[in-house]
Design a protein around this motif. Structure first.
Motif, PDB file in Angstrom:
ATOM      1  N   TYR A   1     -10.944   6.394  55.668  1.00  0.00           N
ATOM      2  CA  TYR A   1     -10.509   7.765  55.857  1.00  0.00           C
ATOM      3  C   TYR A   1     -11.438   8.669  55.052  1.00  0.00           C
ATOM      4  O   TYR A   1     -12.142   8.211  54.145  1.00  0.00           O
ATOM      5  N   ARG A   2     -11.378   9.957  55.363  1.00  0.00           N
ATOM      6  CA  ARG A   2     -12.116  10.903  54.555  1.00  0.00           C
ATOM      7  C   ARG A   2     -11.311  12.195  54.398  1.00  0.00           C
ATOM      8  O   ARG A   2     -10.474  12.501  55.240  1.00  0.00           O
ATOM      9  N   GLN A   3     -11.614  12.895  53.326  1.00  0.00           N
ATOM     10  CA  GLN A   3     -10.944  14.169  53.073  1.00  0.00           C
ATOM     11  C   GLN A   3     -11.944  15.143  52.474  1.00  0.00           C
ATOM     12  O   GLN A   3     -12.502  14.885  51.397  1.00  0.00           O
TER      13      GLN A   3
ATOM     14  N   LYS B   1      -9.091  20.381  53.377  1.00  0.00           N
ATOM     15  CA  LYS B   1      -8.719  19.810  54.675  1.00  0.00           C
ATOM     16  C   LYS B   1      -7.831  18.585  54.480  1.00  0.00           C
ATOM     17  O   LYS B   1      -7.786  18.003  53.404  1.00  0.00           O
ATOM     18  N   GLU B   2      -7.151  18.197  55.554  1.00  0.00           N
ATOM     19  CA  GLU B   2      -6.304  17.021  55.498  1.00  0.00           C
ATOM     20  C   GLU B   2      -7.155  15.750  55.589  1.00  0.00           C
ATOM     21  O   GLU B   2      -8.253  15.755  56.136  1.00  0.00           O
ATOM     22  N   ARG B   3      -6.595  14.688  55.057  1.00  0.00           N
ATOM     23  CA  ARG B   3      -7.263  13.398  55.165  1.00  0.00           C
ATOM     24  C   ARG B   3      -7.271  12.966  56.628  1.00  0.00           C
ATOM     25  O   ARG B   3      -6.254  13.102  57.330  1.00  0.00           O
ATOM     26  N   GLU B   4      -8.397  12.436  57.101  1.00  0.00           N
ATOM     27  CA  GLU B   4      -8.513  12.042  58.502  1.00  0.00           C
ATOM     28  C   GLU B   4      -9.109  10.645  58.628  1.00  0.00           C
ATOM     29  O   GLU B   4      -9.923  10.216  57.810  1.00  0.00           O
TER      30      GLU B   4
ATOM     31  N   ALA C   1     -17.451  14.691  52.214  1.00  0.00           N
ATOM     32  CA  ALA C   1     -16.037  14.440  51.942  1.00  0.00           C
ATOM     33  C   ALA C   1     -15.909  13.308  50.938  1.00  0.00           C
ATOM     34  O   ALA C   1     -16.888  12.611  50.637  1.00  0.00           O
TER      35      ALA C   1
ATOM     36  N   TYR D   1     -14.518   9.699  50.658  1.00  0.00           N
ATOM     37  CA  TYR D   1     -14.226   8.627  51.603  1.00  0.00           C
ATOM     38  C   TYR D   1     -13.352   7.575  50.927  1.00  0.00           C
ATOM     39  O   TYR D   1     -13.677   7.092  49.840  1.00  0.00           O
ATOM     40  N   TYR D   2     -12.264   7.217  51.621  1.00  0.00           N
ATOM     41  CA  TYR D   2     -11.280   6.298  51.070  1.00  0.00           C
ATOM     42  C   TYR D   2     -11.150   5.046  51.927  1.00  0.00           C
ATOM     43  O   TYR D   2     -11.157   5.110  53.160  1.00  0.00           O
TER      44      TYR D   2
ATOM     45  N   TRP E   1      -4.369   2.069  48.997  1.00  0.00           N
ATOM     46  CA  TRP E   1      -5.479   3.020  49.048  1.00  0.00           C
ATOM     47  C   TRP E   1      -6.436   2.769  47.896  1.00  0.00           C
ATOM     48  O   TRP E   1      -6.022   2.409  46.791  1.00  0.00           O
TER      49      TRP E   1
END
Length: 115
Positions: free
Chosen positions: A36-38, A42-45, A91, A93-94, A105
């Motif tokens: 995911y990235r944030q 912005k929201e995490r996507e 962003a 990155y997760y 996470w």
């Protein structure tokens, strides 16, 4: 349980990075893994996900053709190869692991794309 991301950094547009996420403390090989990235404000996507054995892979539309997710269950590691990076890819990155209602996470790795 630990998910430790690495490989982020500052790059110029068009360059590449390879992110890694090293897992420990759980049965990595039976978990689906995702990146995911944030971005700020912005929201995490979701960027990409891969099934436990790597047979099913999905990408967000905005990375198709540029990013590749892969995993090595022998090394308990999931990767994200990012090519043709754009400023909008900037962003945190997760790494994310999920199986049967249990999820974990990582702490994230920063990717900055700027000239």
């Amino acid at each position: 349980v630990q998910l430790v991301e690495s490989g982020g950094g500052l790059v110029q547009p068009g360059e590449s990075l390879r992110l890694s996420c090293a897992a420990s403390g759980f049965a990595f090989s039976i978990y689906a893994m995702s990146w995911y990235r944030q971005a700020p404000g912005k929201e995490r996507e979701l960027v990409a996900d891969i099934s436990s054995r790597g047979r099913s892979i999905n990408y967000a539309d905005f990375v198709i053709g540029r990013f590749t997710i892969s995993r090595d269950n022998a090394k308990n590691t999931v990767y994200l190869q990012m090519n043709s990076l754009k400023p909008e890819d900037t962003a945190m990155y997760y790494c994310y692991a999920k199986r049967a209602g249990v999820d974990y996470w990582g702490q994230g790795t920063q990717v900055t794309v700027s000239s």
